[in-house]
Enzyme design. Structure first.
Site, PDB file in Angstrom:
ATOM      1  N   LYS A 112     -20.072  42.278  57.174  1.00 22.34           N
ATOM      2  CA  LYS A 112     -19.189  42.595  56.043  1.00 22.34           C
ATOM      3  C   LYS A 112     -19.351  44.047  55.579  1.00 22.34           C
ATOM      4  O   LYS A 112     -18.423  44.630  55.027  1.00 22.34           O
ATOM      5  CB  LYS A 112     -19.484  41.671  54.871  1.00 22.34           C
ATOM      6  CG  LYS A 112     -19.578  40.205  55.223  1.00 22.34           C
ATOM      7  CD  LYS A 112     -18.233  39.591  55.488  1.00 22.34           C
ATOM      8  CE  LYS A 112     -18.375  38.125  55.815  1.00 22.34           C
ATOM      9  NZ  LYS A 112     -17.123  37.427  55.922  1.00 22.34           N
TER      10      LYS A 112
HETATM   11  C1  LIG Z   1     -22.792  35.918  59.091  1.00 18.98           C
HETATM   12  C2  LIG Z   1     -21.380  35.488  59.226  1.00 18.98           C
HETATM   13  N1  LIG Z   1     -20.926  35.142  60.424  1.00 18.98           N
HETATM   14  C3  LIG Z   1     -19.655  34.737  60.602  1.00 18.98           C
HETATM   15  C4  LIG Z   1     -18.777  34.641  59.539  1.00 18.98           C
HETATM   16  C5  LIG Z   1     -17.367  34.235  59.827  1.00 18.98           C
HETATM   17  O1  LIG Z   1     -16.542  35.363  59.769  1.00 18.98           O
HETATM   18  P1  LIG Z   1     -14.996  35.228  59.408  1.00 18.98           P
HETATM   19  O2  LIG Z   1     -14.942  34.617  58.054  1.00 18.98           O
HETATM   20  O3  LIG Z   1     -14.496  36.612  59.426  1.00 18.98           O
HETATM   21  O4  LIG Z   1     -14.395  34.343  60.423  1.00 18.98           O
HETATM   22  C6  LIG Z   1     -19.213  34.973  58.261  1.00 18.98           C
HETATM   23  C7  LIG Z   1     -18.363  34.897  57.057  1.00 18.98           C
HETATM   24  O5  LIG Z   1     -17.282  34.445  57.014  1.00 18.98           O
HETATM   25  C8  LIG Z   1     -20.535  35.427  58.101  1.00 18.98           C
HETATM   26  O6  LIG Z   1     -20.965  35.816  56.907  1.00 18.98           O
HETATM   27  N1  LIG Z   2     -18.490  34.279  55.166  1.00 20.83           N
HETATM   28  C1  LIG Z   2     -17.880  34.935  54.077  1.00 20.83           C
HETATM   29  C2  LIG Z   2     -16.755  34.142  53.444  1.00 20.83           C
HETATM   30  C3  LIG Z   2     -15.722  35.031  52.858  1.00 20.83           C
HETATM   31  O1  LIG Z   2     -15.047  35.659  53.887  1.00 20.83           O
HETATM   32  P1  LIG Z   2     -14.171  36.958  53.761  1.00 20.83           P
HETATM   33  O2  LIG Z   2     -14.358  37.625  55.082  1.00 20.83           O
HETATM   34  O3  LIG Z   2     -12.803  36.515  53.511  1.00 20.83           O
HETATM   35  O4  LIG Z   2     -14.687  37.786  52.636  1.00 20.83           O
HETATM   36  C4  LIG Z   2     -18.968  35.307  53.088  1.00 20.83           C
HETATM   37  O5  LIG Z   2     -20.054  35.532  53.551  1.00 20.83           O
HETATM   38  O6  LIG Z   2     -18.750  35.373  51.925  1.00 20.83           O
END
Ligand SMILES: Cc1ncc(COP(=O)(O)O)c(C=O)c1O
Ligand SMILES: N[C@@H](CCOP(=O)(O)O)C(=O)O
Length: 462
Positions: A112
């Site tokens: 993120k």
């Molecule tokens: C460590 C981690 N891996 C995978 C995901 C999945 O990613 P996405 O939500 O972009 O599919 C998330 C959060 O959503 C995450 O925080």
């Molecule tokens: N896994 C995410 C969930 C939110 O997803 P986002 O990519 O839409 O912000 C988290 O860790 O908060």
């Protein structure tokens, strides 16, 4: 470039407007009206450039001249200077043709940071220019929250409210958020799950009356800028592994679908991608949809990969929009049905998705097995989310000849519970977090009720 809604009824917006907006007014998500496309020569020319330079080249068309090049370059350069690895998102070779894309070298140790270090700077830039203040409301299953706080805390024009599911994030994740005691940072533990938190954030965008005219901004991946910044590492990894002359495949631990959707955007922009693999934990709606056309909700399960404990996957809507040939009415109808009852995709759009996407679901017992197995084979201790990807890549990759890149979405130190359960002593936190477990925490606990949350935001915003 203009941005249009996946439900077809909201006004088109500029880049600046889309960054400062959350959901579209018709409930949809914004996507570019047309995508820029890189020629083979343009892609080849990116090999060997710094991450910041690739980022500038990939994102510049989306910014649309609304920020001058020198300023945008400096925002990008500053954002990626916060990473502890010079390559920002380095590739590590695991075996003959399987690579990890390490996405955890940013300030909060998850992928993120890549987008939120930039989004914080973009928001600061636009709000200062306009002389406006704004309120951020974000929902997190653990990682977005701290990355958003870290990316936006220095922006005086913003108050940040982050909703996390009470007792359903890891201790390190919670403390990364709740120990930031800045005046503009507010953490709320919701007595519910991530879907409840995300639904309240979306409902707040739909009816912003409680803010008396102050702008509400999204830091979740409903904000297009999140996706835009995530496209970059697919391009960087692809050209490092021989694109455009060679195809590459990606396996992505997935839940809210922003990460793998960004990869799909890179593919649509010209990166030769053989296959995307969607890896899920036991919350397997994406896998059920792809494999069995079972697009229906199941009770959300708490797993050892808590950041992926999500049922209602926001960005799947952006992919549906593409699969349904940009028919906003069809997307809106499908999603309205999905909210009410078990449903299924139409055959043609599903067949289109299956040409490029495969999927695999991994339960908790397998996550533990994979952490042990990957360590035996490669010496790496994977975080539980990355473990889902590692197993999925092995099981459903299209071929052995195409390089497979599994996205390592978080650092294992954030998930001591899974790592210890897998039989390891744990993984130390980096030195800048040495005393995290001793720092003072501040957060409110609220019921999963929209009115209570909105009252909290209205009462506390500065
Ligand atoms: C460590 C981690 N891996 C995978 C995901 C999945 O990613 P996405 O939500 O972009 O599919 C998330 C959060 O959503 C995450 O925080
Ligand atoms: N896994 C995410 C969930 C939110 O997803 P986002 O990519 O839409 O912000 C988290 O860790 O908060």
């Amino acid at each position: 470039m203009r941005y249009i809604s996946t439900r077809g009824k909201a006004p088109a917006l500029s880049f600046e407007e889309v960054v400062l907006t959350g959901l579209a007014s018709d409930g949809g998500l914004y996507v570019p009206e047309t995508l820029p496309r890189f020629s083979a020569d343009e892609l080849s020319a990116m090999a060997g450039l710094s991450y910041a330079e690739i980022a500038f080249r990939v994102m510049r068309p989306f910014v649309n001249g609304e920020i001058d090049d020198a300023t945008f370059k400096s925002l990008v350069t500053d954002a990626y200077a916060t990473f502890s690895h010079d390559a920002v998102v380095p590739l590590k070779q695991l075996d003959a043709n399987h690579f990890l894309l390490e996405q955890f070298h940013g300030p909060t140790l998850a992928f993120k940071d890549v987008a939120l270090q930039l989004l914080g700077r973009l928001l600061d830039h636009f709000l200062k220019k306009r002389g406006e203040r704004a309120v951020i409301m974000g929902a997190t299953s653990g990682d977005t929250g701290s990355a958003a706080i870290e990316g936006c805390r220095h922006c005086d024009n913003l108050d940040i409210f982050i909703l996390h599911p009470h007792n359903r994030v890891s201790e390190v994740q919670r403390r990364q958020m709740t120990t930031v005691l800045a005046d503009n940072v507010f953490n709320v533990a919701i007595e519910g799950n991530f879907d409840d938190a995300q639904a309240m954030v979306k409902a707040s965008f739909a009816d912003q009356g409680f803010l008396n005219g102050t702008r509400l901004v999204a830091v979740n991946s409903i904000n297009w800028a999140r996706i835009m910044a995530q496209i970059v590492y697919y391009v960087a990894a692809g050209v490092a592994l021989g694109a455009p002359k060679r195809e590459v495949s990606f396996c992505v631990p997935s839940a809210n679908f922003g990460n793998v959707f960004a990869g799909y955007m890179a593919y649509k922009m010209g990166l030769p991608v053989k296959q995307f693999i969607i890896a899920t934990n036991a919350n397997d709606i994406l896998h059920r949809t792809l494999a069995d056309n079972d697009f229906s909700k199941k009770e959300l399960e708490a797993t050892l990969a808590p950041s992926m404990d999500i049922v209602v996957s926001s960005n799947f809507e952006r992919l549906l929009f593409d699969a349904y040939e940009r028919d906003g009415a069809a997307v809106a109808a499908l999603l309205e049905r999905f909210q009410r009852e078990p449903t299924a995709m139409a055959e043609a759009p599903l067949a289109k998705l299956r040409e490029k996407f495969a999927s695999f679901s991994v339960d908790d017992a397998t996550i533990l097995e994979v952490i042990r197995e990957a360590h035996r084979r490669t010496g790496e201790i994977l975080d539980p989310h990355t473990a889902t990807g590692y197993r999925a890549a092995e099981r459903v990759r299209a071929d052995q000849a195409t390089p497979m890149v599994t996205l390592a979405t978080a650092h294992p130190a954030k998930f001591a519970e899974a790592v210890v359960k897998a039989g390891f002593q744990g993984v130390p936190l980096p030195t800048h977090m040495d005393d995290l477990l001793d720092r003072e925490e501040r957060y409110a606990v609220l019921p999963a009720e929209l009115a209570a949350v909105q009252r909290f935001v209205a009462d506390n915003r500065r």
